[in-house]
Enzyme design. Structure first.
Site, mmCIF file in Angstrom:
data_model
loop_
_atom_site.group_PDB
_atom_site.id
_atom_site.type_symbol
_atom_site.label_atom_id
_atom_site.label_comp_id
_atom_site.label_asym_id
_atom_site.label_seq_id
_atom_site.Cartn_x
_atom_site.Cartn_y
_atom_site.Cartn_z
ATOM 1 N N GLY A 284 0.768 -0.990 0.132
ATOM 2 C CA GLY A 284 -0.049 -0.112 -0.021
ATOM 3 C C GLY A 284 0.994 1.536 0.094
ATOM 4 O O GLY A 284 2.348 0.632 -0.032
ATOM 5 N N HIS A 457 -20.110 -7.296 -34.458
ATOM 6 C CA HIS A 457 -19.627 -8.702 -34.119
ATOM 7 C C HIS A 457 -18.497 -9.190 -35.091
ATOM 8 O O HIS A 457 -18.589 -8.414 -36.506
ATOM 9 C CB HIS A 457 -20.561 -9.380 -34.721
ATOM 10 C CG HIS A 457 -20.456 -10.831 -34.734
ATOM 11 N ND1 HIS A 457 -20.189 -11.764 -33.963
ATOM 12 C CD2 HIS A 457 -20.775 -11.460 -36.015
ATOM 13 C CE1 HIS A 457 -20.069 -12.772 -34.145
ATOM 14 N NE2 HIS A 457 -20.178 -12.995 -35.608
HETATM 15 P P1 NAI Z 1 -3.063 -1.898 -2.506
HETATM 16 O O1 NAI Z 1 -3.222 -1.580 -1.770
HETATM 17 O O2 NAI Z 1 -3.284 -2.636 -3.431
HETATM 18 O O3 NAI Z 1 -2.272 -4.023 -2.059
HETATM 19 C C1 NAI Z 1 -1.611 -3.877 -0.639
HETATM 20 C C2 NAI Z 1 -1.836 -6.094 -0.197
HETATM 21 O O4 NAI Z 1 -0.869 -5.401 0.960
HETATM 22 C C3 NAI Z 1 -2.901 -5.624 0.265
HETATM 23 O O5 NAI Z 1 -3.460 -6.651 -0.029
HETATM 24 C C4 NAI Z 1 -2.399 -5.920 1.578
HETATM 25 O O6 NAI Z 1 -3.413 -6.526 3.046
HETATM 26 C C5 NAI Z 1 -1.815 -6.348 1.780
HETATM 27 N N1 NAI Z 1 -1.048 -6.091 3.043
HETATM 28 C C6 NAI Z 1 -1.047 -5.561 4.187
HETATM 29 N N2 NAI Z 1 0.149 -5.100 4.974
HETATM 30 C C7 NAI Z 1 0.298 -6.286 4.207
HETATM 31 C C8 NAI Z 1 1.931 -7.167 5.233
HETATM 32 N N3 NAI Z 1 2.570 -6.529 6.640
HETATM 33 N N4 NAI Z 1 2.070 -8.348 4.933
HETATM 34 C C9 NAI Z 1 1.330 -8.846 4.181
HETATM 35 N N5 NAI Z 1 0.779 -8.856 2.765
HETATM 36 C C10 NAI Z 1 0.552 -7.417 3.725
HETATM 37 O O7 NAI Z 1 -1.352 -1.732 -2.495
HETATM 38 P P2 NAI Z 1 -0.192 -1.501 -3.836
HETATM 39 O O8 NAI Z 1 -0.014 -3.097 -4.249
HETATM 40 O O9 NAI Z 1 1.176 -1.203 -3.265
HETATM 41 O O10 NAI Z 1 -0.741 -0.435 -4.762
HETATM 42 C C11 NAI Z 1 -0.756 -0.243 -3.864
HETATM 43 C C12 NAI Z 1 -2.136 1.652 -4.606
HETATM 44 O O11 NAI Z 1 -1.565 1.931 -5.902
HETATM 45 C C13 NAI Z 1 -2.804 0.767 -4.905
HETATM 46 O O12 NAI Z 1 -4.305 0.692 -3.678
HETATM 47 C C14 NAI Z 1 -3.935 1.843 -6.046
HETATM 48 O O13 NAI Z 1 -3.978 2.368 -5.837
HETATM 49 C C15 NAI Z 1 -2.147 2.248 -7.228
HETATM 50 N N6 NAI Z 1 -2.145 1.137 -7.634
HETATM 51 C C16 NAI Z 1 -2.880 1.303 -8.822
HETATM 52 C C17 NAI Z 1 -2.797 0.687 -10.259
HETATM 53 C C18 NAI Z 1 -4.008 0.226 -11.192
HETATM 54 O O14 NAI Z 1 -4.443 1.039 -11.417
HETATM 55 N N7 NAI Z 1 -3.634 -0.783 -12.207
HETATM 56 C C19 NAI Z 1 -1.847 0.067 -9.874
HETATM 57 C C20 NAI Z 1 -0.013 -0.147 -8.838
HETATM 58 C C21 NAI Z 1 -0.984 0.479 -8.671
#
Ligand code: NAI
Ligand code: FAD
Length: 478
Positions: A284, A457
């Site tokens: 996150g 289509h």
């Molecule tokens: P995320 O919020 O999507 O996922 C973080 C994951 O890490 C969650 O599943 C959470 O439960 C897990 N987590 C948290 N603490 C943990 C721990 N101590 N041990 C193990 N797992 C843990 O955050 P992420 O992937 O870092 O991305 C950040 C943000 O960037 C996203 O929320 C999104 O808003 C944005 N983003 C958007 C994309 C898109 O639109 N395609 C692509 C990449 C990022």
């Protein structure tokens, strides 16, 4: 002597640069300051923030290259194309990605010139309030310069959340920045966090040959997505070779000469160890108000460190607005841009508005995952009576022709009014297909409205059409 503007935008990411351009289009004298962690070697400012420099754009470039690599290795043969065993030049892949970033970031500088937005190269920090009664201005320091503006839009974005006790060196242990520049395919890659970055970057390196293990704290995989989509995604990703472990508690993480070793406790409480060449920490992101001196002027933050705003991005201070990742809501580039446009238009006396109920989400894995509106589990929790239509891509001629029949479109509509409540897609080109759902929901469409629209289509969009028909239990091709 201070520099004076109508509007000062603090931060040149997608929220900030779009707000600056829109405000300039509406006749304001606008400056945008950028503190530039991504400056090029000559110190030239790089606009575009996280999205263009270390987020959306570079990650999608790597996803595309690795997708082609996987297709060449595993997809072509099915269609009678023999290319031998493909090899990957990681350096070339990274420099292609860097070239795209350079092109787009300098393009924004061009847009600033075209729209007469002044770019100030420096970190912005609040100093205080000045000007005469009725003509008050906010005073900020940008680098060494004092800048005064009637209105300030704070668009300072977010930064990766790090795990306490896990040092990120962006060589062996990477956050999203290092993850985009790994210079050789790791034999073993560990990822902490099975969210959007973990899945996208895990997919990149798995496709290129790494053995990828993703360690997720929550018991459920991809809980933000619709429950059927998450189930299908878990099945497909596991089949592809991504090892996803849920219900994990991370213990000691140590960098060694061989790479990195991660102690963790699994679902059953068993102590485990995972050795890997590299680790990506993607747990996150947190709002970034570093060095903004918000407290100096009493700019209110909430308990999560986000700048507190109302539905129109107004802060507690008159003339100070905040948008994008630094405020509540999904951390998405298009949400930040929408807020930027809304604020500029409200400042100009127009009816700026941002519909937070129709912001699409996309995960650029293969298959892609995209959705808009409510998930089935949210509707159940809210006690809303709904009907669902679900059609697999395997029933679609175009998907079969493309050799990509995985996944489905699931549509949710109100049981009483038939109004669309959510569209959920896992499958090829979901990122593009979801726009039909967004447009329909913006116009307050019913599933019948979509069912009555002629779809070309053969296209993948016919699956969206069939899902709409299926809401009324009358699909034609399934
Ligand atoms: P995320 O919020 O999507 O996922 C973080 C994951 O890490 C969650 O599943 C959470 O439960 C897990 N987590 C948290 N603490 C943990 C721990 N101590 N041990 C193990 N797992 C843990 O955050 P992420 O992937 O870092 O991305 C950040 C943000 O960037 C996203 O929320 C999104 O808003 C944005 N983003 C958007 C994309 C898109 O639109 N395609 C692509 C990449 C990022
Ligand atoms: P940012 O893009 O973070 O920009 C803020 C800018 O402000 C930065 O340039 C920073 O240097 C500058 N700044 C900070 N403080 C100051 C200060 N005091 N003075 C001057 N300048 C300052 N979103 C999507 O929608 N689709 C995706 O595919 C996607 N992929 C992503 C992939 C990754 C790996 C990551 C990390 C994120 C991804 N995101 C994606 C999220 C997206 O990048 C962010 O939601 C978006 O960049 C937020 O825009 P912003 O303008 O609010 O902030």
């Amino acid at each position: 002597m201070s520099k004076q503007f109508d509007v000062l935008v603090v931060g040149g990411g997608p929220g900030g640069y779009v707000a600056a351009i829109r405000a300039a289009q509406l006749g304001f004298r606008v400056a945008c300051c950028e503190s530039n962690p991504y400056a090029d070697p000559k110190g030239e400012p790089r606009l575009g923030g996280t999205c263009l420099n270390v987020g959306c754009i570079p990650s999608k470039a790597l996803l595309h290259t690795s997708h082609l690599f996987e297709e060449a290795g595993h997809g072509f043969a099915d269609q009678g194309i023999a290319v031998g065993t493909p090899s990957i030049d990681v350096g070339r892949m990274l420099s292609r990605k860097d070239g795209i970033v350079r092109q787009l970031t300098s393009g924004i500088k061009g847009l600033f010139k075209k729209n007469k937005v002044t770019l100030l190269n420096g970190h912005g920090a609040f100093v205080g309030r000045g000007g005469e009664a009725g003509k008050e201005v906010w005073q900020l320091k940008v680098g060494e310069e004092l800048v005064e503006a009637r209105e300030v839009i704070v668009a300072t974005g977010s930064k990766p959340r790090h795990l306490p006790g896990v040092p990120v060196d962006n060589e062996i242990v990477c956050d999203n920045t290092g993850a985009l520049s790994i210079n050789a395919v790791p034999k073993k890659l560990a990822v902490i966090g099975a969210g959007v970055i973990g899945l996208e970057m895990g997919s990149v390196w798995r496709r290129l040959g790494a053995e990828v293990t993703i360690l997720e704290a929550l018991p459920d995989f991809l809980g933000v997505a619709d429950v059927d989509v998450a189930k299908e995604a878990a099945k497909v990703f596991t089949k592809q070779g991504l090892k996803i472990l849920t219900g994990i508690e991370i213990g000691d993480v140590k960098i060694s000469q061989k790479g990195v070793s991660i102690d963790y406790t699994d679902n059953d409480g068993g102590e485990q160890k995972l050795d890997a060449d590299r680790l990506i920490v993607s747990i996150g992101r947190v709002p970034n108000t570093d060095g903004l001196d918000a407290d100096k002027v009493g700019l209110k933050l909430n308990a999560r460190g986000q700048i507190d705003v109302d539905a129109h991005c107004r802060t507690n201070l008159p003339g100070v607005w905040a948008i994008g990742d630094v405020v509540a809501g999904p951390m998405l580039a298009h949400k930040a841009m929408e807020e930027g446009v809304m604020v500029a238009e409200i400042m100009a006396g127009q009816a700026g508005h941002c519909n937070f109920d129709t912001i699409p989400w996309v995960i650029y894995t293969s298959p892609e995952i995209a959705w808009v509106g409510k998930t089935e589990q949210q509707l159940k929790a809210d006690g809303v009576a709904y009907k669902a239509g679900k059609i697999p891509f395997a029933a679609n001629g175009r998907a079969l022709g493309m050799g990509d029949p995985t996944g489905f479109v699931k549509m949710l509509a109100c049981a009483k009014t038939d109004r669309l409540l959510g569209v959920h897609i896992i499958g090829a080109n979901a990122s593009e297909l979801i726009s039909e759902g967004v447009v329909a929901m913006e116009f307050g469409a019913s599933s019948e409205d979509l069912a009555r629209i002629c779809h070309a289509h053969p296209t993948l969009s016919e699956v969206v059409h069939e899902a709409a028909l299926a809401c009324d239990k009358r699909p034609l091709h399934f």
